[in-house]
Design a protein around this motif. Structure first.
Motif, short mmCIF file in Angstrom:
data_model
loop_
_atom_site.label_atom_id
_atom_site.label_comp_id
_atom_site.label_asym_id
_atom_site.label_seq_id
_atom_site.Cartn_x
_atom_site.Cartn_y
_atom_site.Cartn_z
N LEU A 18 0.71 -1.42 0.32
CA LEU A 18 0.16 0.20 -0.34
C LEU A 18 1.36 1.34 -0.13
O LEU A 18 1.61 1.20 0.76
N PRO A 19 0.34 2.80 -1.07
CA PRO A 19 1.06 3.86 -0.76
C PRO A 19 1.66 4.42 1.20
O PRO A 19 2.37 5.46 0.89
N VAL A 21 0.81 3.88 5.00
CA VAL A 21 0.30 2.61 6.22
C VAL A 21 -0.60 2.99 7.09
O VAL A 21 -1.06 1.82 7.50
N VAL A 27 2.85 -4.00 8.83
CA VAL A 27 4.08 -3.29 8.34
C VAL A 27 4.98 -4.52 7.95
O VAL A 27 5.03 -5.60 8.89
N TYR A 74 1.79 -3.08 4.43
CA TYR A 74 2.69 -1.14 3.75
C TYR A 74 4.18 -1.60 4.50
O TYR A 74 4.33 -1.95 5.09
N ASP A 75 4.53 -0.96 3.10
CA ASP A 75 6.66 -1.93 3.21
C ASP A 75 7.40 -0.52 3.80
O ASP A 75 7.23 0.41 2.69
N ALA A 76 8.04 -0.60 4.77
CA ALA A 76 8.23 0.47 5.63
C ALA A 76 9.62 0.67 5.48
O ALA A 76 10.29 1.83 5.54
N GLY A 77 10.21 -0.36 4.75
CA GLY A 77 11.53 -0.10 3.66
C GLY A 77 12.33 -0.87 4.45
O GLY A 77 11.99 -1.23 5.81
N ILE A 100 5.41 -0.52 16.09
CA ILE A 100 4.20 -1.55 15.09
C ILE A 100 3.10 -2.17 15.80
O ILE A 100 1.78 -2.09 15.32
N ALA A 103 0.78 -0.01 17.26
CA ALA A 103 -0.25 0.89 16.45
C ALA A 103 -1.54 -0.61 15.48
O ALA A 103 -1.73 -0.14 15.29
N LYS A 105 -0.76 -3.22 14.39
CA LYS A 105 -0.83 -3.53 13.20
C LYS A 105 0.37 -4.87 13.19
O LYS A 105 1.08 -4.61 14.45
N ILE C 2 4.19 5.18 12.30
CA ILE C 2 5.46 4.87 11.41
C ILE C 2 4.90 5.36 10.38
O ILE C 2 4.55 5.72 9.60
N LYS C 12 16.73 2.18 -3.13
CA LYS C 12 15.00 2.01 -3.73
C LYS C 12 15.08 3.01 -4.61
O LYS C 12 14.72 3.40 -5.69
#
Lengths: 293, 293, 293, 293, 293, 293
Positions: A18-19, A21, A27, A74-77, A100, A103, A105, C2, C12
């Motif tokens: 997802l763009p 969070v 996550v 959501y990919d937090a890097g 995380i 939150a 998640k 987050i 990236k």
């Protein structure tokens, strides 16, 4: 207006993530750390290579009849861990995972070396106390107290975890390498050590865990080197990807409350075909679809 | 009686090295350490791969009209450095090099990351005080005070050395990568920084060092990546192996008292053809024949 | 809360690129297309591998005494080109580049195969008319009308460009492979074809272009295969990275109004050491610092 | 009717070679032999890999302004040499080359190890007596009498040749590795040994050979390992492909009667990028266009 | 005093091997020979790569609950076999193995091509006469009389052995490739040929061998290519490492008097991940712990 | 007289194939096309690499007790397909296969991407109408109508085939990746879709097809990536080579009239060990011996 193209298109983030969070249920985060390994380093590059090859994945799982969209990832890097500094790296991981969980998640981590699981377990313990068990798929015991005098080593995370939440709350599967002392300690203290095999003991154990909170940690070297050459310490006699898929599906379909998970030790430099990263990407897809409710 | 076969035959020790240290003039040793690198790790495997490919070398150098036998090399193997523990590793290196120098032999080191040169310089300083200069061939300045807060980093050895023996005693050649601050510091304090080129400035500098004690440290990445892909941080725009040979021969033929040398940062996993290790082996042969009197 | 970690940290996006396009002077974009190549495909993966290895770069250029921050780069990611559909891919590239130019920013493209330069030139022509010249560094003429009957081929972009803006506005350097007919056509129509060499003819030509608008396109195979094995069609007899750096610096230091640039044909699968992508990343850094005012 | 597709299309024979031998001026043949090598074997696969990558070549040479069609090449395939049997292999090569020469065609051989040149020289001697000279481009002297007691070794072909046609008829260039005894012998007997460099001595020598019959043998390891990693015994300090092209062109343009040639020691397994085979294919193209009248 | 560091630390000798032969029960030795192979050469480098990767092994076997220390291994290095000279190489192997057996120690060989087993069997026959059987795990029959006229070929060792000690004393398992004539001969003369499978027939056969002297020879290509790509002639349809471990353990636990063993055909150049050498190292560990009493 | 050496000797044609088509029962042909793939391209080089490694094969199959000579194979080489032009490529394939069938010979194709099977099915339909079924071994459904708007895509061949001959005439095995819509469509229309497994469903289905005409298409990615890394889109959880051999043998031994077959998607660049091409070569041998009567 110029805007950035969809990052999932080119493997900058995990496919179908997802763009933002906000609406995420899961996550995904990377832990690019390999400074305590005793043999071949390089797993710091694992998380990014997994993202890169994830573009070859279908988003639908015919095994689970589910879709990545259901996991709302959501990919937090990658957490920007400081090179060579293990204590600070572990602190950063612990803090991030706590965020995380707070939150609400699901934390899904990618290693890096297996020591990264230790701060995650501490974060889990901080939230859930001793009220959870660990399912651990690995070729190695990881039950040392130290490695050549160093207590922060990739050979120690399960020992630290067992000391924190109790050895009887730890379930290891597929173990086929370790020191004699580690196996003896496990036997003596009631650590649930299942050697060589994964599927059979796992299917026996899962019903006994019904209703429990569970954290799942998978070292990619539980796979046979033929299926996962890109890892620091290969151990022959491992399971096939078919069996690992079956194990993940068994866990997903069991009556468990899965509170988090990780997949570690992918080291791309030793795998010219990217077979290991591609396997990891698909296993992560099944974990996302199967573990996150 | 069963006895071990000649180890040089199969690349376990550097080709043509002696069975005993007693009659040796040179002690070759490996420093398998890569825990502080910021990009691609793996140079811990450098020294052994260099030994392995050394069996493809002729023992005679047509460049110097000399033979490996003249250098009387004893290969002491790799110092057993503790994984991930930089301070202890550096202490072990320093102690070992002191032993070599005290025994009246020429220390020739193989890295490992470039930080290993720092304890060697300390050992040299312990014996010779400020009465020596450093000739440094490298793509990188290595003049940082720290790397992301960490003072023991592969980006710092020349800064530490300059602080110990004085910047005006340090001569760097081939430098083509670094932070602006590093270049500025070098200019301000009189550090002898020669950018981009090696042969021309070296030939200018060497006569000014006549009669001096000199320590030589060569980072394999002074070579262009086309000639040395197997290293952690490639920097394009480097010199060819022909130029590096010429540089080593110029140093060998200058009026210097060479007190020790090293060659570092060979990382075999990134070089399927072993081109980098083979280059390192031949450069070491020329250093042995040319530097040891 | 987050939030996503700095993407430049893990490759990236290109190192040191900006989080938002607003304050950017430069827009970096990838064109992952390789469907018309006649020999070895795979350059679709070039842009992302270049980003990945860019984390090994210093942000400062000692050659130009400038910093990536000065170029204010926004990395827009890869344009999502449709697999195997060349006409639609080219339309998407053209439209995107027009947007960049209209927004007053410097377009810096990464291929993909060299055919991607054709829609960029069309976009430039749309904005600037015939009022610009092309500087082209390449091993190949790329002056075919078609390849085995196909007018959209990686062998044709400079021919199409020459037909659009006039052959006398095209300057090629380093060319060492093509059909006899291509060389003859170039001679007949006044196309500025400089064979085999780059530096010498470039330094002769640059003063004659003073004050002109210039688009620069670099095919990584202008480099010798020893420096850039990871490309579809290697041609021996090429220049070194030292020479390519010198060429880029000569262009940067000339009295030109550079309106855009690209670097194409990096194909990672044929380069186990990532030498080619690392070279491309550094050349792009120098283009950013040197070309963008 | 079903018929076989053009074999040159898919690299089964060298690109642009003729379907029948009758109209051929040149016969290309492979010698898949590597049984006497002392370091890394594998050159038996060289000839076929060269054919395979030849499909990436243009048929026109902008250097010589000529075309492969002019050389009228028939690719005879690989001589079916018996594994491990050096004497019989050499006999088969000698017989086949004699057949080519008797048919009035130009023999162009591909190795395989360098020992294959010895039977070719014998075949030449059989036809031309002592009335020809050898131009030899190589990193190695190849002037041993034997290797560890074995007279049929890849280290001996030039010694055997010199004994047959006289040392003063042998001209070696680029030599940078050998035993002291080999260099001394060359000096004593008047063997024309040019060390380290190729272009400069070659341009000095060529005019002195005006009008002579010449056989040319090129060991791919005369190239620097950066340009030709895929060979058994890399030697750093070699020439670039640009220089090797220049050398071939100088020979082609000299006033010589070239009676045959070979290119040996391409070993594909050590070169993941196929850089070495691609270089060999292009050098062979230039030899065909330049050497065959 | 300067002394050599522990060689096992850096993979120069097999991990945990003894410094002196005196107290050894087992002598490990390498046979770096690959001159008679018909497809891909390179197994001459097998023994050393196995030693190198052995440092990644635990010394304890959880399968056998034993330790490498129990096997008391002395690693004698590689026998210095003369390149390309098969008869002399075989003589040297035979002589060395006789020395080991005469010294009352267990000979454990590492190939090299499979022909090396022939002189070992001759040495065994010299000591034990016909009073022993051979257990042979392999993909190939190895029952040819010659290969293209050459009686010393890697396709012949079991035929020679069967002729020496009698076909009924030879037991082959896992065989899945050979000529029709080889299979027919085996049937006719009572050679114990078990095709395709290993575990099932082995478990049937082992009790029938109770109390017998047994020599065990394992060709790494009995494994499926997925588990052992680094070998000269891969044959699909092979067993997994799990099955090979099970086979070794079945042999170890049977009522046998094992008099020697070897593991052959590891060829590192075809395996970028070192999967094959790592498998070989662990199989050797299990052979040491399980076979040596 | 100079004549070409046996091409099968050096892997230019498939081993043991016939010099002329006249006496052939089987025509082997390559389809070097990969222009519509969505992930990693390169299968255009598959057919030739398979031929090259086929020289390592025995001609006899101990599984089927038959010999390649029985299949009387003529290797027609690769169809010269135009780069990037899918429609024209498919037309050329269709026409060629029709010629083979009209000549009364068995067509055995090598891909290239899986889309090549579509024109073959059209050719079969042209000859046999709806009177045949397809046996399809693959990891992927290949049942899309289009891929990102493109109807000619490697994701569509089985959908096109099902639309032509009826879904109930299509039998897929081993499928483990696809879109939800594809699986649903298959269920709705009566397409015979067997997920995950091959052997068990195949053995159930084969007797129901007794006496039928059958076309067999095998995508090499039905194998697990551990056994076939050299393919565009690896999917873990696949079958072993042992199982694929068993499947081919089951088909060969069933009461079927096999009218043609293909093996597709071998992509050599992602497989440094050539494991995939070697597997493909042996599977093709078994198809030749088992399928051609």
């Amino acid at each position: 207006m110029i805007k950035r193209f969809d990052e999932a298109y080119s493997g900058k983030v995990f496919i179908a993530s997802l763009p933002e969070v906000t609406e995420a249920k899961t996550v995904l985060y990377g832990m690019p750390m390999d400074w305590t390994v005793s043999f071949r380093p390089g797993s710091r590059f694992g998380p990014n290579r997994i993202r890169e090859v994830s573009i070859g994945l279908e988003e639908y799982s015919p095994y689970l009849d589910g879709d990545l969209a259901d996991a709302a990832v959501y990919d937090a890097g990658d957490i920007p861990l400081p090179f060579g500094n293990a204590p600070k790296s572990l602190d950063m991981i612990e803090a991030f995972v706590k965020d995380i969980v707070k939150a609400g998640k699901f934390p899904l981590g990618m290693g890096g070396e297996h020591l990264v699981t230790w701060p995650i377990i501490k974060a889990m313990h901080d939230v859930y106390g001793d009220d959870f068990v660990i399912i651990h798929l690995d070729a190695h015991t990881d039950l040392r107290d130290e490695y050549e005098g160093e207590p922060l080593s990739h050979s120690t995370p399960l020992k630290k975890a067992a000391n924190l939440i109790g050895p009887s709350n730890c379930y290891s599967f597929g173990i086929r390498s370790g020191m004699k002392e580690e196996f003896e300690w496990a036997r003596e203290v009631g650590y649930n050590m299942h050697q060589f095999e994964v599927i059979e003991p796992l299917k026996r154990v899962l019903p006994t865990l019904a209703g429990k909170k569970v954290y799942v940690t998978i070292d990619i070297d539980v796979l046979d080197p033929s299926a996962a050459p890109g890892t620091g310490t290969q151990e022959i006699g491992g399971i096939s990807t078919k069996e690992l898929l079956e194990a993940v599906h068994a866990i997903a379909n069991a009556d468990l409350d899965i509170i988090g998970a990780d997949l570690v030790e992918v080291s791309p430099a030793y795998d010219q075909s990217d077979m290991t990263a591609i396997a990891a990407a698909k296993i992560l897809r099944e974990m996302m679809i199967g573990f996150v409710k």
